[in-house]
Design an enzyme around this catalytic site. Structure first.
Site, PDB file in Angstrom:
ATOM      1  N   TYR A 137       0.818  -1.329  -0.037  1.00 53.95           N
ATOM      2  CA  TYR A 137       0.048  -0.135   0.009  1.00 53.95           C
ATOM      3  C   TYR A 137       1.087   1.255   0.072  1.00 53.95           C
ATOM      4  CZ  TYR A 137      -3.894   3.117   1.224  1.00 53.95           C
ATOM      5  OH  TYR A 137      -5.221   3.727   1.303  1.00 53.95           O
ATOM      6  N   LYS A 165      -1.426  -1.224  -4.214  1.00 56.20           N
ATOM      7  CA  LYS A 165      -2.473  -0.415  -4.035  1.00 56.20           C
ATOM      8  C   LYS A 165      -1.783   0.907  -4.043  1.00 56.20           C
ATOM      9  CE  LYS A 165      -5.892   1.301  -0.579  1.00 56.20           C
ATOM     10  NZ  LYS A 165      -6.375   2.606  -1.425  1.00 56.20           N
TER      11      LYS A 165
HETATM   12  C1  LIG Z   1      -5.454   9.888   0.725  1.00 57.32           C
HETATM   13  C2  LIG Z   1      -6.304   8.786   0.538  1.00 57.32           C
HETATM   14  O1  LIG Z   1      -7.140   8.418   1.503  1.00 57.32           O
HETATM   15  N1  LIG Z   1      -6.772   8.090  -0.505  1.00 57.32           N
HETATM   16  C3  LIG Z   1      -7.680   7.012  -0.579  1.00 57.32           C
HETATM   17  C4  LIG Z   1      -7.154   6.009  -0.888  1.00 57.32           C
HETATM   18  O2  LIG Z   1      -6.416   5.531  -1.901  1.00 57.32           O
HETATM   19  C5  LIG Z   1      -8.711   7.458  -1.612  1.00 57.32           C
HETATM   20  O3  LIG Z   1      -9.611   6.354  -1.794  1.00 57.32           O
HETATM   21  C6  LIG Z   1      -9.462   8.651  -1.090  1.00 57.32           C
HETATM   22  O4  LIG Z   1     -10.141   8.330  -0.141  1.00 57.32           O
HETATM   23  C7  LIG Z   1     -10.462   9.277  -2.187  1.00 57.32           C
HETATM   24  O5  LIG Z   1      -9.691   9.235  -3.320  1.00 57.32           O
HETATM   25  C8  LIG Z   1     -11.056  10.565  -1.876  1.00 57.32           C
HETATM   26  O6  LIG Z   1     -10.148  11.634  -1.920  1.00 57.32           O
HETATM   27  C1  LIG Z   2      -8.910   4.909   1.688  1.00 52.87           C
HETATM   28  C2  LIG Z   2      -8.362   3.513   1.427  1.00 52.87           C
HETATM   29  O1  LIG Z   2      -8.426   2.892   0.329  1.00 52.87           O
HETATM   30  C3  LIG Z   2      -8.249   2.919   2.738  1.00 52.87           C
HETATM   31  O2  LIG Z   2      -9.201   2.729   3.559  1.00 52.87           O
HETATM   32  O3  LIG Z   2      -7.017   2.490   2.932  1.00 52.87           O
END
Ligand SMILES: CC(=O)N[C@H](C=O)[C@@H](O)[C@H](O)[C@H](O)CO
Ligand SMILES: CC(=O)C(=O)O
Length: 303
Positions: A137, A165
């Site tokens: 991640y 991811k």
């Molecule tokens: C920085 C962050 O939290 N990124 C999330 C995971 O990748 C995204 O899914 C965001 O929640 C989403 O893009 C909304 O900004």
């Molecule tokens: C925001 C997201 O993808 C997570 O929960 O790790």
């Protein structure tokens, strides 16, 4: 390994609390069933959206267990096991394996800024603690650690690493990771605002923090991308982004807005845990407007 089960819309699962703020078995299972009925491919459990950083080991284990009890065998289950110490991460990893999870994933170590060698060692110790495949991640905005291509290449020498991811904002990072890792590997798009671009440039799939707020729209976006309908893919991405910006515009944390929205959409998972702030006052009334934006977009693109 057959990676098909990881391809599709995989919402990041939210922390589900009762009204006193304790992890709720019933509400966790309600959210599982809600998302299963929407037709998502899998769940990413206990990540950022799961408020992992604010939960103790027992709470995180309980959530992993309730989710497995509700939807194991019906949905692909990825356990996020990143924790402050390697010891806790390994304990969670072993527990996820016992529960029959499909894969593990973890953020890099938090708080101390550690060199690549320590980050790689941390992830490797997690991987070596079980037989499960592992998904790196990368989320530099929150962790302060930006996975380099060099570290990535070293990590993928380990065959347990089946995916990354990637939540960094340059979509080019997705393209570079995919180019380096090849076909037999899953790159998950991280930024929901760039789902369509991420998929076009090389992401195989997506995991995101706002998917569960509007699974219908992400499923539709995926349908447009995979059928080559890029005009509609672009249009729906724009509508998704208007909704995400609205979700981030109220006085509480985005996850709190999403949880208020979910109540209006028929599933109550409580609120957020401090230091995340709840949505309050006048702004609570604005959640209804965001629900309307989602309803209208669902109507516009059809189900
Ligand atoms: C920085 C962050 O939290 N990124 C999330 C995971 O990748 C995204 O899914 C965001 O929640 C989403 O893009 C909304 O900004
Ligand atoms: C925001 C997201 O993808 C997570 O929960 O790790």
């Amino acid at each position: 390994m057959n990676l098909e089960k990881f391809k599709g819309i995989i919402p990041a699962f939210y922390a589900c609390y009762d009204d006193a703020g304790e992890v709720s078995e019933m509400r966790t299972k309600d959210l599982c069933n809600y998302l299963y009925e929407k037709g998502v491919k899998g769940l990413y459990v206990g990540g950022s959206s799961g408020e992992c950083i604010y939960q103790n080991l027992e709470e995180r284990k309980a959530t992993l267990k309730y989710v497995a009890e509700a939807v194991k065998g019906k949905l692909t289950l990825i356990a996020h096991v990143g924790a402050p110490s390697t010891r806790e991460s390994v304990a969670l990893a072993k527990y996820a394996e016992e529960l029959g999870y499909d894969a593990l994933s973890a953020i890099p170590p938090i708080y101390f800024k550690l060199p690549d060698s320590s980050v790689i060692k941390y992830w490797t110790e997690i991987m070596e603690s079980t037989k499960l495949p592992f998904i790196i991640y990368n989320i530099p905005q929150t962790t302060g650690y930006n996975l380099s291509l060099q570290a990535f290449k070293k990590l993928i020498e380990n065959k347990k690493v089946i995916g990354v991811k990637n939540s960094s904002m340059p979509v080019m990072d997705i393209e570079r990771f995919k180019a380096a890792a090849g076909e037999d590997f899953i790159v998950f798009n991280g930024p929901d605002e760039q789902y369509v671009s991420g998929r076009v440039i090389g992401a195989d799939s997506g995991i995101g923090g706002t998917y569960a707020a509007m699974p219908e729209l992400l499923l539709k976006a995926e349908e447009f991308v995979s059928s080559g309908n890029f005009e509609q893919a672009k249009n729906i991405q724009r509508d998704i982004n208007d909704i995400i910006i609205a979700l981030c515009s109220l006085n509480g944390h985005m996850y709190s807005t999403i949880k208020e929205l979910l109540k209006l959409r028929g599933v109550n998972v409580g609120s957020v845990r401090g230091p995340l702030e709840p949505v309050t006052g006048e702004d609570l009334n604005k959640v209804e407007e965001i629900k309307n934006m989602i309803d209208q977009a669902i109507l516009k693109y059809g189900r």
